[in-house]
Design an enzyme around this catalytic site. Sequence first.
Site, PDB file in Angstrom:
ATOM      1  N   GLY A 106     -30.676  32.052   5.086  1.00  0.00           N
ATOM      2  CA  GLY A 106     -30.549  32.391   3.672  1.00  0.00           C
ATOM      3  C   GLY A 106     -29.179  31.996   3.157  1.00  0.00           C
ATOM      4  N   GLY A 163     -28.259  31.234  -0.875  1.00  0.00           N
ATOM      5  CA  GLY A 163     -28.400  32.280  -1.876  1.00  0.00           C
ATOM      6  C   GLY A 163     -27.092  32.897  -2.310  1.00  0.00           C
ATOM      7  N   GLY A 164     -27.216  33.922  -3.148  1.00  0.00           N
ATOM      8  CA  GLY A 164     -26.036  34.547  -3.734  1.00  0.00           C
ATOM      9  C   GLY A 164     -25.140  35.235  -2.724  1.00  0.00           C
ATOM     10  N   ARG A 198     -36.183  49.178  -4.124  1.00  0.00           N
ATOM     11  CA  ARG A 198     -36.030  48.422  -2.884  1.00  0.00           C
ATOM     12  C   ARG A 198     -37.363  48.220  -2.173  1.00  0.00           C
ATOM     13  NH1 ARG A 198     -30.749  47.589  -1.123  1.00  0.00           N
ATOM     14  NH2 ARG A 198     -29.181  48.754  -2.266  1.00  0.00           N
ATOM     15  N   ILE A 207     -29.303  41.727   6.711  1.00  0.00           N
ATOM     16  CA  ILE A 207     -28.882  42.174   5.383  1.00  0.00           C
ATOM     17  C   ILE A 207     -30.102  42.307   4.481  1.00  0.00           C
ATOM     18  CG2 ILE A 207     -27.523  41.512   3.342  1.00  0.00           C
ATOM     19  CD1 ILE A 207     -25.709  39.925   5.280  1.00  0.00           C
ATOM     20  N   ASP A 224     -22.033  50.121   2.279  1.00  0.00           N
ATOM     21  CA  ASP A 224     -21.972  51.527   1.878  1.00  0.00           C
ATOM     22  C   ASP A 224     -20.616  52.135   2.214  1.00  0.00           C
ATOM     23  OD1 ASP A 224     -24.652  51.446   1.023  1.00  0.00           O
ATOM     24  OD2 ASP A 224     -25.358  51.861   3.056  1.00  0.00           O
ATOM     25  N   HIS A 230     -30.058  53.002   4.101  1.00  0.00           N
ATOM     26  CA  HIS A 230     -29.380  52.056   3.210  1.00  0.00           C
ATOM     27  C   HIS A 230     -30.069  51.997   1.845  1.00  0.00           C
ATOM     28  CE1 HIS A 230     -26.725  48.810   2.184  1.00  0.00           C
ATOM     29  NE2 HIS A 230     -27.702  47.930   2.065  1.00  0.00           N
TER      30      HIS A 230
END
Length: 343
Positions: A32, A35-36, A111, A141, A174, A201
């Site tokens: 990934g 991506g951002g 989520r 993640i 977190d 999370h």
Amino acid sequence: MILSRYRRIPVQVLGGILCLGSRRGLKVTIVGAVGGIGQPLALLLKHNPHIDVLALHDIRNTSGVVADLSHICTKAAVCSYDGIKKLNPAMSGADIVVIPAGMPRKPGMMRKDLIDVNASVAADVAHAACAVCPGALLAFITNPINLIVPLVATILASKGCYDPNRLFGVTTLDVVRARTFLADELNVNPKDVNVPVIGGHTGITILPILSQATPPFRGDEIERLALIERIQEAGTEVVKAKAGLGSATLSMAYAANEFVGSLIKAIKSTDDNDDSIKEYAFVESDVTDARFFSTQLVLGPQGVKDNLGLPDMDDDERDALDCMLPDLMDNIKKGVELGEDMK
């Protein structure tokens, strides 16, 4: 002759994989990577002096990111892998695989709404890990972490390659947020603040233990509850602020880099008695009735070296733990069920 050994030139590898640099040592793969979260994370990891190969995988367009990163004067060779058929080559022989792949949250999205898309991504990584890097440390993640990690564990176990010490859900953000927000309240440097954050999370499963914060939090009950809510809903805060244009990407990349950096330090450690490398992460655990739970861990070359268990808590925090455990356990159950369907 000596100089030629150190020339950094583009190397076109068989199968259409573009690598810039040609070293082989410690390998980190980002699944990934376009991506951002993936791009800033790749930038941060390119600066890590211990990484020899940084493999970038995504559905498309990794070659441009690799070309860009290759101009940075650090030693890591960067390699480009596009498409699902290149996932195995990207992960082959990796020491660490970090996975920010998947669909990000959008305004109004829970989520749990991500699971249909992101479960398949996690399953693909699990199958690839068993095939080409069964000894890798896997750092997920991809959200929702509370479901994804049990899903992956179930698939890995079905293939006979599950090591609970090597599978992590990255909850570092977190802790980063808790330290930052408390530092704002206290008007101190966040680097001087420590706050245990345990549980899961998402939402109320994120449990900041403010009673054990250093420096201590001196706010009243209203201020305490407001701070806890802000930590728990910080992701939503960013999603709303970006007005549909993204979720927490830069802060997540920072947190993931911190976590992967600790994994690398642990892998490189040669002192069996070194218990100084510690991180919070969502892992298989027996510290509560939930099969998976985030607490502070001691990391070593093989992953989890020790689970430090639950911190001391006040009565309000114990009540909050009891309150959130059913939600967390329900998340875990759904993740296991999904894993059974996808193994």
